[in-house]
Write a protein that holds these residues in place. Sequence first.
Motif, PDB file in Angstrom:
ATOM      1  N   PHE A   1       0.820  -1.206   0.000  1.00 27.17           N
ATOM      2  CA  PHE A   1       0.000   0.000   0.000  1.00 27.17           C
ATOM      3  C   PHE A   1       0.856   1.259   0.000  1.00 27.17           C
ATOM      4  O   PHE A   1       0.448   2.296  -0.547  1.00 27.17           O
ATOM      5  CB  PHE A   1      -0.947   0.012   1.206  1.00 27.17           C
ATOM      6  N   LEU A   2       2.051   1.204   0.591  1.00 28.67           N
ATOM      7  CA  LEU A   2       2.955   2.350   0.579  1.00 28.67           C
ATOM      8  C   LEU A   2       3.779   2.406  -0.704  1.00 28.67           C
ATOM      9  O   LEU A   2       3.981   3.486  -1.267  1.00 28.67           O
ATOM     10  CB  LEU A   2       3.881   2.289   1.806  1.00 28.67           C
ATOM     11  N   LEU A   3       4.239   1.236  -1.168  1.00 30.72           N
ATOM     12  CA  LEU A   3       5.071   1.229  -2.370  1.00 30.72           C
ATOM     13  C   LEU A   3       4.296   1.585  -3.634  1.00 30.72           C
ATOM     14  O   LEU A   3       4.883   2.025  -4.622  1.00 30.72           O
ATOM     15  CB  LEU A   3       5.710  -0.156  -2.548  1.00 30.72           C
ATOM     16  N   VAL A   4       2.962   1.394  -3.618  1.00 32.81           N
ATOM     17  CA  VAL A   4       2.185   1.712  -4.815  1.00 32.81           C
ATOM     18  C   VAL A   4       2.091   3.222  -5.037  1.00 32.81           C
ATOM     19  O   VAL A   4       1.826   3.667  -6.158  1.00 32.81           O
ATOM     20  CB  VAL A   4       0.774   1.091  -4.717  1.00 32.81           C
ATOM     21  N   ILE A   5       2.356   4.001  -3.992  1.00 25.71           N
ATOM     22  CA  ILE A   5       2.232   5.460  -4.130  1.00 25.71           C
ATOM     23  C   ILE A   5       3.257   6.027  -5.126  1.00 25.71           C
ATOM     24  O   ILE A   5       2.872   6.764  -6.055  1.00 25.71           O
ATOM     25  CB  ILE A   5       2.344   6.151  -2.748  1.00 25.71           C
ATOM     26  N   PRO A   6       4.564   5.732  -4.995  1.00 25.60           N
ATOM     27  CA  PRO A   6       5.490   6.248  -6.020  1.00 25.60           C
ATOM     28  C   PRO A   6       5.233   5.662  -7.405  1.00 25.60           C
ATOM     29  O   PRO A   6       5.442   6.357  -8.411  1.00 25.60           O
ATOM     30  CB  PRO A   6       6.876   5.827  -5.502  1.00 25.60           C
ATOM     31  N   ILE A   7       4.758   4.410  -7.468  1.00 27.02           N
ATOM     32  CA  ILE A   7       4.429   3.833  -8.780  1.00 27.02           C
ATOM     33  C   ILE A   7       3.281   4.610  -9.411  1.00 27.02           C
ATOM     34  O   ILE A   7       3.315   4.969 -10.596  1.00 27.02           O
ATOM     35  CB  ILE A   7       4.059   2.337  -8.628  1.00 27.02           C
ATOM     36  N   GLY A   8       2.242   4.892  -8.617  1.00 25.98           N
ATOM     37  CA  GLY A   8       1.112   5.662  -9.126  1.00 25.98           C
ATOM     38  C   GLY A   8       1.489   7.088  -9.487  1.00 25.98           C
ATOM     39  O   GLY A   8       0.949   7.663 -10.445  1.00 25.98           O
ATOM     40  N   TYR A   9       2.409   7.653  -8.741  1.00 27.20           N
ATOM     41  CA  TYR A   9       2.812   9.043  -8.989  1.00 27.20           C
ATOM     42  C   TYR A   9       3.543   9.170 -10.326  1.00 27.20           C
ATOM     43  O   TYR A   9       3.269  10.086 -11.111  1.00 27.20           O
ATOM     44  CB  TYR A   9       3.710   9.516  -7.843  1.00 27.20           C
ATOM     45  N   PHE A  10       4.454   8.246 -10.605  1.00 25.65           N
ATOM     46  CA  PHE A  10       5.264   8.332 -11.827  1.00 25.65           C
ATOM     47  C   PHE A  10       4.648   7.585 -13.016  1.00 25.65           C
ATOM     48  O   PHE A  10       4.809   8.008 -14.158  1.00 25.65           O
ATOM     49  CB  PHE A  10       6.676   7.790 -11.557  1.00 25.65           C
ATOM     50  N   TRP A  11       3.959   6.481 -12.752  1.00 27.28           N
ATOM     51  CA  TRP A  11       3.405   5.674 -13.843  1.00 27.28           C
ATOM     52  C   TRP A  11       1.966   5.268 -13.529  1.00 27.28           C
ATOM     53  O   TRP A  11       1.666   4.074 -13.347  1.00 27.28           O
ATOM     54  CB  TRP A  11       4.263   4.418 -14.070  1.00 27.28           C
ATOM     55  N   PRO A  12       1.046   6.222 -13.446  1.00 24.56           N
ATOM     56  CA  PRO A  12      -0.341   5.904 -13.042  1.00 24.56           C
ATOM     57  C   PRO A  12      -1.050   4.953 -14.003  1.00 24.56           C
ATOM     58  O   PRO A  12      -1.963   4.239 -13.596  1.00 24.56           O
ATOM     59  CB  PRO A  12      -1.019   7.277 -13.025  1.00 24.56           C
ATOM     60  N   GLU A  13      -0.613   4.916 -15.257  1.00 22.52           N
ATOM     61  CA  GLU A  13      -1.276   4.053 -16.236  1.00 22.52           C
ATOM     62  C   GLU A  13      -0.974   2.576 -16.001  1.00 22.52           C
ATOM     63  O   GLU A  13      -1.620   1.698 -16.595  1.00 22.52           O
ATOM     64  CB  GLU A  13      -0.867   4.440 -17.664  1.00 22.52           C
ATOM     65  N   THR A  14      -0.001   2.273 -15.132  1.00 23.56           N
ATOM     66  CA  THR A  14       0.356   0.874 -14.879  1.00 23.56           C
ATOM     67  C   THR A  14      -0.411   0.263 -13.714  1.00 23.56           C
ATOM     68  O   THR A  14      -0.276  -0.940 -13.447  1.00 23.56           O
ATOM     69  CB  THR A  14       1.863   0.734 -14.579  1.00 23.56           C
ATOM     70  N   LEU A  15      -1.199   1.034 -13.006  1.00 21.42           N
ATOM     71  CA  LEU A  15      -1.848   0.558 -11.789  1.00 21.42           C
ATOM     72  C   LEU A  15      -2.909  -0.511 -12.081  1.00 21.42           C
ATOM     73  O   LEU A  15      -3.474  -0.579 -13.175  1.00 21.42           O
ATOM     74  CB  LEU A  15      -2.508   1.724 -11.048  1.00 21.42           C
ATOM     75  N   GLY A  16      -3.173  -1.328 -11.069  1.00 17.93           N
ATOM     76  CA  GLY A  16      -4.257  -2.307 -11.176  1.00 17.93           C
ATOM     77  C   GLY A  16      -3.803  -3.650 -11.717  1.00 17.93           C
ATOM     78  O   GLY A  16      -2.610  -3.940 -11.842  1.00 17.93           O
ATOM     79  N   GLY A  17      -4.793  -4.480 -12.053  1.00 21.82           N
ATOM     80  CA  GLY A  17      -4.516  -5.835 -12.521  1.00 21.82           C
ATOM     81  C   GLY A  17      -3.809  -5.909 -13.846  1.00 21.82           C
ATOM     82  O   GLY A  17      -3.133  -6.896 -14.145  1.00 21.82           O
ATOM     83  N   GLY A  18      -3.961  -4.875 -14.680  1.00 23.85           N
ATOM     84  CA  GLY A  18      -3.244  -4.836 -15.952  1.00 23.85           C
ATOM     85  C   GLY A  18      -4.119  -4.932 -17.184  1.00 23.85           C
ATOM     86  O   GLY A  18      -3.614  -4.893 -18.306  1.00 23.85           O
ATOM     87  N   ASN A  19      -5.446  -5.058 -17.008  1.00 31.65           N
ATOM     88  CA  ASN A  19      -6.302  -5.182 -18.196  1.00 31.65           C
ATOM     89  C   ASN A  19      -6.246  -3.937 -19.072  1.00 31.65           C
ATOM     90  O   ASN A  19      -6.343  -4.020 -20.299  1.00 31.65           O
ATOM     91  CB  ASN A  19      -7.744  -5.492 -17.793  1.00 31.65           C
ATOM     92  N   GLN A  20      -6.056  -2.755 -18.447  1.00 29.27           N
ATOM     93  CA  GLN A  20      -5.989  -1.533 -19.240  1.00 29.27           C
ATOM     94  C   GLN A  20      -4.742  -1.504 -20.114  1.00 29.27           C
ATOM     95  O   GLN A  20      -4.749  -0.948 -21.220  1.00 29.27           O
ATOM     96  CB  GLN A  20      -6.055  -0.293 -18.320  1.00 29.27           C
ATOM     97  N   LEU A  21      -3.663  -2.141 -19.646  1.00 28.33           N
ATOM     98  CA  LEU A  21      -2.443  -2.213 -20.454  1.00 28.33           C
ATOM     99  C   LEU A  21      -2.659  -3.085 -21.682  1.00 28.33           C
ATOM    100  O   LEU A  21      -2.240  -2.743 -22.787  1.00 28.33           O
ATOM    101  CB  LEU A  21      -1.299  -2.791 -19.621  1.00 28.33           C
ATOM    102  N   VAL A  22      -3.313  -4.228 -21.462  1.00 30.33           N
ATOM    103  CA  VAL A  22      -3.557  -5.146 -22.572  1.00 30.33           C
ATOM    104  C   VAL A  22      -4.444  -4.492 -23.623  1.00 30.33           C
ATOM    105  O   VAL A  22      -4.185  -4.581 -24.824  1.00 30.33           O
ATOM    106  CB  VAL A  22      -4.196  -6.454 -22.065  1.00 30.33           C
ATOM    107  N   VAL A  23      -5.502  -3.811 -23.180  1.00 29.16           N
ATOM    108  CA  VAL A  23      -6.400  -3.123 -24.106  1.00 29.16           C
ATOM    109  C   VAL A  23      -5.636  -2.039 -24.867  1.00 29.16           C
ATOM    110  O   VAL A  23      -5.846  -1.851 -26.072  1.00 29.16           O
ATOM    111  CB  VAL A  23      -7.596  -2.524 -23.346  1.00 29.16           C
TER     112      VAL A  23
END
Length: 507
Positions: free
Chosen positions: A268-290
């Motif tokens: 829950f803490l490590l996802v914050i910098p990931i979301g800050y720099f690469w918000p499009e990568t968040l979640g299970g990944g279906n949006q990436l595949v689409v």
Amino acid sequence: MKIQQLDKTRGHYILLGTILGICAGIVVSLFRLGIEKLSEVVGKAYYFFPSHPQWLVLWLFISILCAILVGLLVKSDPDIKGSGIPQVEGQLRDELSTNWFSVLWKKFTGGIISVGMGLFLGREGPSIQLGASVGQGLAEITKANSSDTKILLSSGASAGLAAAFNAPIAALLFVVEEVHHNFSPLVWLTSFTSAIVANFVSLTIFGLKPVLHMGQIQSLPLNYYGLLVLLGILLGLLGRFYQIVLLKLADWYRHLPLPAHFYGLLPFLLVIPIGYFWPETLGGGNQLVVAFGQSVPPLETLIFLFVLRFSFSMISYGASLPGGIFLPILSLGAIIGGIFGMMLVTFFGMDFIYVKNFVIIAMAGYFAAIGKAPLTAIILVTEMVGSLQHLMPLGVVALVAYLVVDLLGGSPIYDSLLERLVAKQDVSLQSKKVVLEFPVFADSPLDGMAVRDITWPEHCLLTSLSRGEQELLIHGDTIVKMGDTLHILTDATHAGIVFKRIQQISK
């Protein structure tokens, strides 16, 4: 011409499957809707923070509160940990016992928070467990016997997966291939009914568009089929690596100076910098595949995405949060396919138009390698993408990847997770009688043996066997044949041991 009336038994199970499909479809659709709505809010927040970084302090506080809330839910009911699929399999083998209502609302709440906050977790595992919990609740309400309870558990799991991915055929195959490892007519009928009905409920809410729709895709020419074998080998190797790392996570997390139910604080803490720099990568990944359907990123970006998503999906799942690995596996497979395709374009001059083919094909191959359920993988990807053009290449890659993992000694990942889960459980001194159903396969030494010549384990009694649609009473001279299903009476205390010993006898 005389029209044969519908068998009353089949009609009964079709009715139960319909009721279960409606209930599970509503629950899982609401679960899916909750995740999507929370994900939208979280995505907007992370796009807002770069221009207003002072709000990150409040977001940090919110994230810690969410981690604590989920941790308290996990502490109050450990059965909501992880994807939930091993727990469902354990229930069907009489190795685990759960409180369906507790699991239902706590998994629902914890799953929405964990997946919706952007952790690299999937909704499919929790959806399967939610559907199974609805099935267990229906079994208790209708006072179903042990056999019917297992049918409703299986059918609920099928309905959950169908509603999560709009893939009813794959949901049925998942129950038959991954959960039961055998074909039972009543399980098939009830599970298929519940999956179709739950899928209809989900389609009514989310529409007819496939979950991983990637637009128009060209058929892969036959002269590229040799590359599919190479891709299958690669996916098998990477799939076995995934299994090894995933099964080591619990040992690594024990080094944290935190109670086990609060391990979620780390992701829950490590996802914050990931979301800050690469918000499009968040979640299970279906949006990436689409998104790959519109434009496949450059090779360097794909390699970065693979490292990021592999690492953080392990961190997310290892914390025993209520979330699955189904969708993260598919997204990792898509990235591997993208890397493979882009390398062919960059170094061997392949037409860029075929990269999407390898994205789709690798999803099935990677899941087939890790889950060791190739039929489910092929049909699941076909239904999620919404195209029948790839059945042949999907089959080639899934088969090769499956064989590679088998040669490397890999087991189905959910079976391995169940073994670890059961090993931690205290022995329950229950006296409840249960009936185990054990299939006799073509390569089983039981095929052709007389009942009296089989060394049966203690604490069990062979009561009957099913042959086709007939149930036969047995005696010592009864010959067991391939395709039979043995009905073995035991008690809940010894059910898991009896099942494993019969497995050993049949190998």
